[in-house]
Design a protein around this motif. Structure first.
Motif, PDB file in Angstrom:
ATOM      1  N   ALA A   1       0.749  14.304  -9.205  1.00 52.28           N
ATOM      2  CA  ALA A   1       0.566  15.038  -7.950  1.00 52.28           C
ATOM      3  C   ALA A   1       1.640  16.112  -7.835  1.00 52.28           C
ATOM      4  N   GLY A   2       1.384  17.086  -7.023  1.00 51.83           N
ATOM      5  CA  GLY A   2       2.344  18.165  -6.821  1.00 51.83           C
ATOM      6  C   GLY A   2       3.586  17.676  -6.089  1.00 51.83           C
ATOM      7  N   ILE A   3       4.622  18.465  -6.158  1.00 52.86           N
ATOM      8  CA  ILE A   3       5.892  18.065  -5.547  1.00 52.86           C
ATOM      9  C   ILE A   3       5.763  17.958  -4.037  1.00 52.86           C
ATOM     10  N   ARG A   4       4.915  18.781  -3.435  1.00 52.30           N
ATOM     11  CA  ARG A   4       4.706  18.670  -1.993  1.00 52.30           C
ATOM     12  C   ARG A   4       4.099  17.325  -1.640  1.00 52.30           C
ATOM     13  N   SER A   5       3.126  16.891  -2.420  1.00 49.82           N
ATOM     14  CA  SER A   5       2.494  15.602  -2.177  1.00 49.82           C
ATOM     15  C   SER A   5       3.471  14.453  -2.387  1.00 49.82           C
ATOM     16  N   VAL A   6       4.270  14.550  -3.435  1.00 51.27           N
ATOM     17  CA  VAL A   6       5.235  13.492  -3.737  1.00 51.27           C
ATOM     18  C   VAL A   6       6.234  13.343  -2.596  1.00 51.27           C
ATOM     19  N   LEU A   7       6.793  14.441  -2.152  1.00 51.12           N
ATOM     20  CA  LEU A   7       7.772  14.369  -1.068  1.00 51.12           C
ATOM     21  C   LEU A   7       7.135  13.941   0.242  1.00 51.12           C
ATOM     22  N   LEU A   8       5.952  14.437   0.526  1.00 37.92           N
ATOM     23  CA  LEU A   8       5.278  14.068   1.770  1.00 37.92           C
ATOM     24  C   LEU A   8       4.888  12.596   1.771  1.00 37.92           C
ATOM     25  N   LEU A   9       4.345  12.096   0.680  1.00 44.19           N
ATOM     26  CA  LEU A   9       3.988  10.683   0.618  1.00 44.19           C
ATOM     27  C   LEU A   9       5.216   9.782   0.700  1.00 44.19           C
ATOM     28  N   SER A  10       6.298  10.169   0.078  1.00 41.99           N
ATOM     29  CA  SER A  10       7.521   9.371   0.157  1.00 41.99           C
ATOM     30  C   SER A  10       8.058   9.331   1.585  1.00 41.99           C
ATOM     31  N   ALA A  11       8.068  10.479   2.246  1.00 45.75           N
ATOM     32  CA  ALA A  11       8.565  10.526   3.625  1.00 45.75           C
ATOM     33  C   ALA A  11       7.662   9.745   4.575  1.00 45.75           C
ATOM     34  N   VAL A  12       6.364   9.883   4.413  1.00 45.04           N
ATOM     35  CA  VAL A  12       5.430   9.152   5.273  1.00 45.04           C
ATOM     36  C   VAL A  12       5.538   7.653   5.021  1.00 45.04           C
ATOM     37  N   SER A  13       5.710   7.270   3.781  1.00 49.07           N
ATOM     38  CA  SER A  13       5.854   5.860   3.453  1.00 49.07           C
ATOM     39  C   SER A  13       7.097   5.252   4.092  1.00 49.07           C
ATOM     40  N   VAL A  14       8.202   5.957   4.006  1.00 49.77           N
ATOM     41  CA  VAL A  14       9.434   5.469   4.634  1.00 49.77           C
ATOM     42  C   VAL A  14       9.279   5.407   6.152  1.00 49.77           C
ATOM     43  N   LEU A  15       8.652   6.401   6.728  1.00 46.46           N
ATOM     44  CA  LEU A  15       8.427   6.413   8.173  1.00 46.46           C
ATOM     45  C   LEU A  15       7.546   5.242   8.613  1.00 46.46           C
TER      46      LEU A  15
ATOM     47  N   THR B   1       0.828  -1.203   0.000  1.00 47.47           N
ATOM     48  CA  THR B   1       0.000   0.000   0.000  1.00 47.47           C
ATOM     49  C   THR B   1       0.865   1.257   0.000  1.00 47.47           C
ATOM     50  N   CYS B   2       1.871   1.288   0.836  1.00 49.43           N
ATOM     51  CA  CYS B   2       2.772   2.447   0.876  1.00 49.43           C
ATOM     52  C   CYS B   2       3.505   2.629  -0.450  1.00 49.43           C
ATOM     53  N   PHE B   3       3.989   1.534  -1.010  1.00 49.64           N
ATOM     54  CA  PHE B   3       4.734   1.606  -2.268  1.00 49.64           C
ATOM     55  C   PHE B   3       3.851   2.117  -3.399  1.00 49.64           C
ATOM     56  N   PHE B   4       2.705   1.489  -3.585  1.00 54.89           N
ATOM     57  CA  PHE B   4       1.861   1.869  -4.709  1.00 54.89           C
ATOM     58  C   PHE B   4       1.214   3.237  -4.525  1.00 54.89           C
ATOM     59  N   THR B   5       0.953   3.626  -3.296  1.00 58.95           N
ATOM     60  CA  THR B   5       0.394   4.960  -3.070  1.00 58.95           C
ATOM     61  C   THR B   5       1.359   6.043  -3.522  1.00 58.95           C
TER      62      THR B   5
END
Length: 116
Positions: free
Chosen positions: A91-105, A78-82
């Motif tokens: 998606a905007g760059i803010r969303s991309v960076l936020l989703l990547s950081a949340v996924s890693v966390l 789910t984290c990977f595919f999201t």
């Protein structure tokens, strides 16, 4: 001819300017994310490689050696595919960076929870 109002008060002379010296962590993140707009493709590939190399094999390792439940696999996928679909979907760059950081966390916290 329309009349001009000549006795209007000058509000700009009485306006007070406040200086906001409090900069929050969210403000720093948005400033960084906005500065990375030109490098959006790099962040997409970085998220793809980091999550694909480090976090997709993680459920197999945790389930084989530590008898982790199947929910570990579902959370990882789910984290990977999201994050990947958000990047591909424009998606905007803010969303991309936020989703990547949340996924890693989430992945790190999940691994710690399984190992303890």
């Amino acid at each position: 001819m329309a009349t001009i109002k000549t006795n209007a008060p000058a509000t700009w002379a009485t306006a007070t300017h406040t200086v906001n010296t409090h900069v929050s962590l969210w403000d720093k993140f948005t400033a960084f994310a906005d500065s990375q707009h030109e490098r959006k493709a790099m962040w997409y590939f970085l998220a793809l490689v980091v999550q694909g190399v480090f976090f997709l094999p993680l459920p197999a390792f945790l389930m084989y050696y530590y008898n982790a439940p199947i929910i570990v696999l579902l959370i990882t996928l789910t984290c990977f595919f999201t994050s990947i679909i958000a990047c591909m979907g424009g998606a905007g760059i803010r969303s991309v960076l936020l989703l990547s950081a949340v996924s890693v966390l989430i992945q790190v916290l999940m691994t710690i929870a399984v190992l303890i």
